[in-house]
Design a protein around this motif. Sequence first.
Motif, PDB file in Angstrom:
ATOM      1  N   ARG A   6       4.960  19.374   4.851  1.00 27.26           N
ATOM      2  CA  ARG A   6       6.304  18.961   5.272  1.00 27.26           C
ATOM      3  C   ARG A   6       6.707  19.691   6.557  1.00 27.26           C
ATOM      4  NH1 ARG A   6       9.258  20.740   1.222  1.00 27.26           N
ATOM      5  NH2 ARG A   6       9.209  18.809  -0.002  1.00 27.26           N
ATOM      6  N   GLU A   7       6.350  20.985   6.641  1.00 33.50           N
ATOM      7  CA  GLU A   7       6.662  21.757   7.845  1.00 33.50           C
ATOM      8  C   GLU A   7       5.997  21.146   9.079  1.00 33.50           C
ATOM      9  OE1 GLU A   7       5.346  25.674   6.971  1.00 33.50           O
ATOM     10  OE2 GLU A   7       7.101  26.193   5.750  1.00 33.50           O
ATOM     11  N   LEU A   8       4.738  20.739   8.925  1.00 36.89           N
ATOM     12  CA  LEU A   8       4.035  20.126  10.066  1.00 36.89           C
ATOM     13  C   LEU A   8       4.726  18.826  10.487  1.00 36.89           C
ATOM     14  CD1 LEU A   8       0.261  20.614   9.131  1.00 36.89           C
ATOM     15  CD2 LEU A   8       1.590  21.863  10.850  1.00 36.89           C
ATOM     16  N   ARG A   9       5.157  18.041   9.516  1.00 32.25           N
ATOM     17  CA  ARG A   9       5.839  16.784   9.844  1.00 32.25           C
ATOM     18  C   ARG A   9       7.141  17.051  10.589  1.00 32.25           C
ATOM     19  NH1 ARG A   9      10.000  14.485   7.576  1.00 32.25           N
ATOM     20  NH2 ARG A   9       9.843  15.556   5.564  1.00 32.25           N
ATOM     21  N   ARG A  10       7.905  18.008  10.092  1.00 34.56           N
ATOM     22  CA  ARG A  10       9.191  18.306  10.719  1.00 34.56           C
ATOM     23  C   ARG A  10       9.013  18.912  12.110  1.00 34.56           C
ATOM     24  NH1 ARG A  10      12.513  20.822   5.492  1.00 34.56           N
ATOM     25  NH2 ARG A  10      12.992  18.789   4.517  1.00 34.56           N
ATOM     26  N   GLN A  11       8.004  19.759  12.252  1.00 28.55           N
ATOM     27  CA  GLN A  11       7.728  20.342  13.570  1.00 28.55           C
ATOM     28  C   GLN A  11       7.353  19.265  14.585  1.00 28.55           C
ATOM     29  OE1 GLN A  11       4.718  23.297  12.852  1.00 28.55           O
ATOM     30  NE2 GLN A  11       6.107  24.665  11.721  1.00 28.55           N
ATOM     31  N   ALA A  12       6.764  18.185  14.081  1.00 30.76           N
ATOM     32  CA  ALA A  12       6.397  17.070  14.961  1.00 30.76           C
ATOM     33  C   ALA A  12       7.579  16.143  15.236  1.00 30.76           C
ATOM     34  CB  ALA A  12       5.251  16.276  14.347  1.00 30.76           C
ATOM     35  N   GLY A  13       8.723  16.404  14.592  1.00 34.85           N
ATOM     36  CA  GLY A  13       9.906  15.579  14.802  1.00 34.85           C
ATOM     37  C   GLY A  13       9.808  14.217  14.148  1.00 34.85           C
ATOM     38  N   LEU A  14       9.039  14.105  13.085  1.00 34.37           N
ATOM     39  CA  LEU A  14       8.852  12.821  12.413  1.00 34.37           C
ATOM     40  C   LEU A  14       9.586  12.789  11.077  1.00 34.37           C
ATOM     41  CD1 LEU A  14       4.975  12.377  12.913  1.00 34.37           C
ATOM     42  CD2 LEU A  14       6.800  11.211  14.173  1.00 34.37           C
ATOM     43  N   THR A  15      10.138  11.634  10.752  1.00 31.23           N
ATOM     44  CA  THR A  15      10.675  11.438   9.414  1.00 31.23           C
ATOM     45  C   THR A  15       9.521  11.035   8.496  1.00 31.23           C
ATOM     46  OG1 THR A  15      11.094   9.074   9.721  1.00 31.23           O
ATOM     47  CG2 THR A  15      12.847  10.598  10.388  1.00 31.23           C
ATOM     48  N   GLY A  16       9.783  11.053   7.209  1.00 29.35           N
ATOM     49  CA  GLY A  16       8.746  10.633   6.279  1.00 29.35           C
ATOM     50  C   GLY A  16       8.333   9.183   6.505  1.00 29.35           C
ATOM     51  N   THR A  17       9.315   8.354   6.795  1.00 28.75           N
ATOM     52  CA  THR A  17       9.033   6.937   7.034  1.00 28.75           C
ATOM     53  C   THR A  17       8.177   6.749   8.289  1.00 28.75           C
ATOM     54  OG1 THR A  17      11.105   6.295   5.958  1.00 28.75           O
ATOM     55  CG2 THR A  17      10.082   4.678   7.455  1.00 28.75           C
ATOM     56  N   GLN A  18       8.516   7.485   9.349  1.00 31.28           N
ATOM     57  CA  GLN A  18       7.750   7.372  10.602  1.00 31.28           C
ATOM     58  C   GLN A  18       6.303   7.828  10.418  1.00 31.28           C
ATOM     59  OE1 GLN A  18      10.374   9.798  12.997  1.00 31.28           O
ATOM     60  NE2 GLN A  18      11.287   8.009  14.023  1.00 31.28           N
ATOM     61  N   LEU A  19       6.110   8.927   9.681  1.00 29.17           N
ATOM     62  CA  LEU A  19       4.752   9.403   9.450  1.00 29.17           C
ATOM     63  C   LEU A  19       3.971   8.382   8.627  1.00 29.17           C
ATOM     64  CD1 LEU A  19       2.531  11.527   9.573  1.00 29.17           C
ATOM     65  CD2 LEU A  19       3.553  12.631   7.567  1.00 29.17           C
ATOM     66  N   ALA A  20       4.607   7.846   7.594  1.00 22.39           N
ATOM     67  CA  ALA A  20       3.941   6.856   6.752  1.00 22.39           C
ATOM     68  C   ALA A  20       3.536   5.633   7.563  1.00 22.39           C
ATOM     69  CB  ALA A  20       4.845   6.454   5.594  1.00 22.39           C
TER      70      ALA A  20
END
Length: 280
Positions: A6-20
Amino acid sequence: MGVRLRELRRQAGLTGTQLAESLSWPQSKVSKIETARQSPSEGDIRAWTRATGGEAHTDELLTALRTLEAQHAEWQRVLHPGLQPHQRKLAELDSKTKVFRIFESTVIPGLLQTGEYARSRLAQGVILFNANNDIDDAVRSRLQRQELLYRPDKRFHFVVPESVLGLRLSGPEVMLGQLDRLMSLSTLPNIRLGIIDSTAQYVIGPWHGFSIRDTERVLVETYSAELNLVQAHEIALYGKVFEQFAAIASYGRSARAIIARAAEALASEEDSANKQDSRP
């Protein structure tokens, strides 16, 4: 694992939906992985770190995943290739272990089982998990592991409640053969076999079986997984529990008297059943 991803996703500025969406995954998969409701595969981790620009952390995360899988090995995954590979893995661990402390609350310990009893127990993996049916090979491997019982450099301390001797996990003939096997093994110089009499007063409840290997790890089997506990405080706790059980167990002639009592009761029941079957 989920928190780190989750930290990596947030550091990348992505929401869960965007990453998915970037990975062509359902959004629920991202949520489940982050909240530990689903374990990621190695491929999932590689894809996640690429999508979030965190590839420098890939090896670290893969190592953590493999450690988690070793500590919580789901039977569905472990037994998928068959039953024998797991027996081989246990044999490798056996070879490294000098002192075995084993408590079982419902079954005869694997290292003390006859081939027929082992067959009935190993069949559980086929029934529950549709494992590859290599029972014959698995039984041979389990019996080969028992050669350790005759090595003077190994020490074994087994404890089981008296109820285990009468629990009908196999037919009467198989159980009688198993009890005879226990009688014989209990006389070996490097084996301590403790039987907890049914009248003994427990201080700690015998909730489940476990195997302590030296002071390095504890193995616990549940219906769904094998737990591999390696933290010092966990090993110390299980050691304390084992000593409580060992303290109320009977040994030597007293233990063999309990086994003989169980065998006599079983033989008597079998004789009665045979007489009823022979009536016209």
